[in-house]
Every structure is written in C-alpha cells, then in structure tokens.
Motif scaffolding. Structure first.
Motif, short mmCIF file in Angstrom:
data_model
loop_
_atom_site.label_atom_id
_atom_site.label_comp_id
_atom_site.label_asym_id
_atom_site.label_seq_id
_atom_site.Cartn_x
_atom_site.Cartn_y
_atom_site.Cartn_z
N GLU A 134 117.22 44.43 78.82
CA GLU A 134 116.76 45.79 79.27
C GLU A 134 115.43 45.47 80.17
O GLU A 134 114.35 45.04 79.40
CB GLU A 134 116.56 46.69 77.98
CG GLU A 134 117.62 47.07 77.55
CD GLU A 134 117.51 48.28 76.14
OE1 GLU A 134 116.20 48.50 76.06
OE2 GLU A 134 118.30 48.27 75.53
N PRO A 135 115.42 45.80 81.33
CA PRO A 135 116.58 46.13 82.17
C PRO A 135 117.63 45.16 82.50
O PRO A 135 117.16 43.83 82.04
CB PRO A 135 116.09 46.51 83.49
CG PRO A 135 114.73 45.74 83.51
CD PRO A 135 114.30 45.66 82.23
N ASP A 176 122.89 51.85 83.57
CA ASP A 176 121.87 51.05 84.43
C ASP A 176 122.17 49.75 85.14
O ASP A 176 121.33 49.15 85.43
CB ASP A 176 120.67 51.28 83.39
CG ASP A 176 120.93 50.21 82.28
OD1 ASP A 176 121.98 49.86 81.94
OD2 ASP A 176 119.79 49.86 81.56
#
Length: 347
Positions: free
Chosen positions: A141-142, A167
């Motif tokens: 993450e990311p 995402d």
C-alpha cells in the motif's frame, strides 16, 4: 474421490493436544493457527485449524472441549463432531466452524491411515505427481510491482496469483501484464465476512479482462455493471468462497469452468470427496488453495494437489513464500511433494 474408500476406516483416539503457532505474513497481518494432534495406539494424527481470528484460537486454548476418546470410523467420528460445539466462545465469523471442523477431521484421517499403515495414495489408488504452483502475494500500500520484481529475481519462471484492488493504476496493470507471470486474478468479490472483500468494480474488471486475456478470474462479483462482461468470459471464471460442498456448484452465476478446492473451507472429508468427484464427473478444472497455513495444513493441501490436480495453478506454494521478506532460494515449481507411506502428512 470416493468417500466410501475412507468412510469405514477405523480410528482409535486416546486423547488430543492443541498447540498454537504464530507468524507475520507478507500480507501484513499476524497469522495464528492451531495444530490439533489426536493420539491413539501409540501414534498421532495432525490437522490445522486455519480460523483467522486470533481470539478464537486463544479461547480454544483456554477452554476444554468434550472428551474425544473412543473407537470410531472416519464417518462416525465426523458424525460425532457434527454434534459438538468446537467453539467454546464465538466464532467471530461463521466460516470458522468449517475451518475448525476440517482440522479435527484431517487429524482423524491422518491417524486412521497411520493405524492402518496405509497412505492416502494407496487408499485412493492414485500416484502423486509433481505439483505446479502459483505464488499468491499482495503488492503493498500503495501497490507497486516491487515484490513481483523481487520474486522474479529469485524465481524467473514464477507464476502469480494476485488480488487486484480499486487502487491498481493503469500503469501498474500494464507493468504486471508485461511480466506474463500472472495466472490468477482473485477479485475477492464473494466474501461476506472478511476485510478483504472487494465490491464489483466495472472499470477495474474491464481493464483486467483486457490486460490479462489468459488469466483465470477468481470470485468476481456479479452486478448490473459486470454480469454481461463476466458471462462473456465464463470459460475462465473460477470460484472459491462459494464452494462448501458439491451442491454449491449448482448455485453459481454461471456453469463453473474452474474451482479452487480448499478443504478447510469445505470442512468435512465427505464434502471434499463430493466436490472433487463432481468436478471430475463434469469436467470442471481444479486447483488447490491455501489459507496461510503454518504447519501440517500446508503439506495436506500439497498432498491433495499431488494426487488429484497436480497440473492446475495450485495456490499451495511452500509457506516460505508467505514470509514478509522474499526468500533467497525458494523451492521452485513443479514441487515434488513428500507423500508419506502411511498417514496424510509427513511425520
């Protein structure tokens, strides 16, 4: 996989022990499991409870279950378990009842086979083959391609099972597609009791279907915006969370082409045999699936894969691949599984 081949196997149980295991994982959580050890006639049989909530494991360790000592068959032991409450408190999530049930049933099968001095391969008259496996990993993450690049450094031919999320950028999808290593995309659209659930995402689904034209698509969420596109790719859709017995295979949004066989999600030996038999009879392709097992549960799913679906994209990679740091010299696919001469798991 005919259940009658094991249903009448006798098993004598003198007592049992429980032991907890913990390990940090590449997915960023602390995994806790419990090994169930059944003892009888000087031998042991083991299974692994892969319930995800640590408090359920702690409650089990602090409580006493009803006595299990006695003489059974595999079938009568399963019936006994069906009448027991294996959760002194809880569970936190309903699927955990099947996870724990499988731990006790697989331990009983392991013990029964040892007491009979027979192997699972012998009972089902099948020879094990090396197991093709994929490596399931999160991208952080990311999300970035960094862990994939590291895996490809230590294993140039690695095949991957990835969990796309909202995402994921178009650039990341393109970079992953260029590796030609992605064999399964787990959309996690079928979970109702887990934080990893991902709702239907028409834009993301469209990008993935186009970028990975050969990849298996696992557990998509059917919605008004995704159903027609998914049905056009029915021949590469796979199912995991909905599969709890053979009857569940007839309740899916499309006729299944692929099934992720997870014994712990199915819960009983009889139901597992039913699922594998149904898939064999209806030409449904299978591969094995894991649940971050820390012990004997991993070797059991590898054994089943070696005997029943060795050439599938089995999500049963050696547990070292789940460590936070990518291993330096990990085992490579295909994996030679040490199928024991007696029992379900190696000693």
């Amino acid at each position: 996989m005919d259940y009658e081949r094991v249903a009448d196997l006798p098993v004598t149980i003198d007592g049992y022990e429980l032991s907890q295991h913990e390990r940090h994982t590449s997915s960023g959580f602390e995994r806790v499991t419990t090994t169930v050890t059944l003892r009888g006639e000087g031998l042991v049989g083991r299974g692994e409870d892969v319930t995800y909530d640590a408090e359920d494991h702690h409650a089990l360790a602090a409580s006493a279950l009803p006595a299990l000592a006695g003489e059974y068959t595999i079938d009568s032991f399963s019936e006994t378990l069906s009448e027991m409450n294996l959760f002194p408190s809880g569970p936190q999530r309903p699927p955990s009842r099947r996870y724990r049930r499988w731990a006790f049933e697989s331990a009983a099968l392991d013990l029964a086979l040892r007491q009979a001095d027979r192997s699972l391969a012998d009972v089902f008259e099948r020879d094990p083959d090396p197991v093709q496996f994929v490596v399931s990993t999160r991208l952080g993450e990311p999300p970035t391609i960094d862990r994939v690049d590291r895996l490809r450094e230590v294993s140039p031919d690695v095949a991957l099972k990835l969990d796309p999320t909202a995402d994921w950028t178009a650039a990341l999808i393109d970079d992953l597609a260029e590796t030609e290593a992605v064999e399964i995309l787990d959309l996690k659209g079928q979970y109702a009791h887990a934080d990893v659930h991902q709702p239907a995402n028409p834009r993301l689904y469209e990008q993935l279907l186009a970028a990975f034209p050969e990849a298996i698509i696992e557990d998509p969420a059917f919605s008004e915006g995704t159903a027609s596109r998914l049905r056009a790719h029915a021949d590469r859709l796979s199912w995991d969370v909905p599969i709890t017995d053979a009857s569940s295979l007839s309740t899916l949004p499309v006729d299944p082409a692929w099934i992720n066989v997870k014994p712990s999600r199915i819960g009983t030996i009889e139901a597992l045999c039913g699922v594998i038999s149904y898939c064999t009879d209806h030409d449904i392709s299978m591969y094995g699936g894991g649940q971050f097992e820390l012990g004997v549960g991993r070797t059991q799913i590898q054994t089943l894969a070696a005997l029943f679906y060795p050439t599938g994209p089995n999500d049963v990679a050696p547990a070292v691949y789940n460590d936070p740091d990518v291993p330096e010299s990990p085992p490579q696919s295909p994996l030679d599984v040490d199928v024991p001469e007696s029992g379900f798991t190696p000693t």
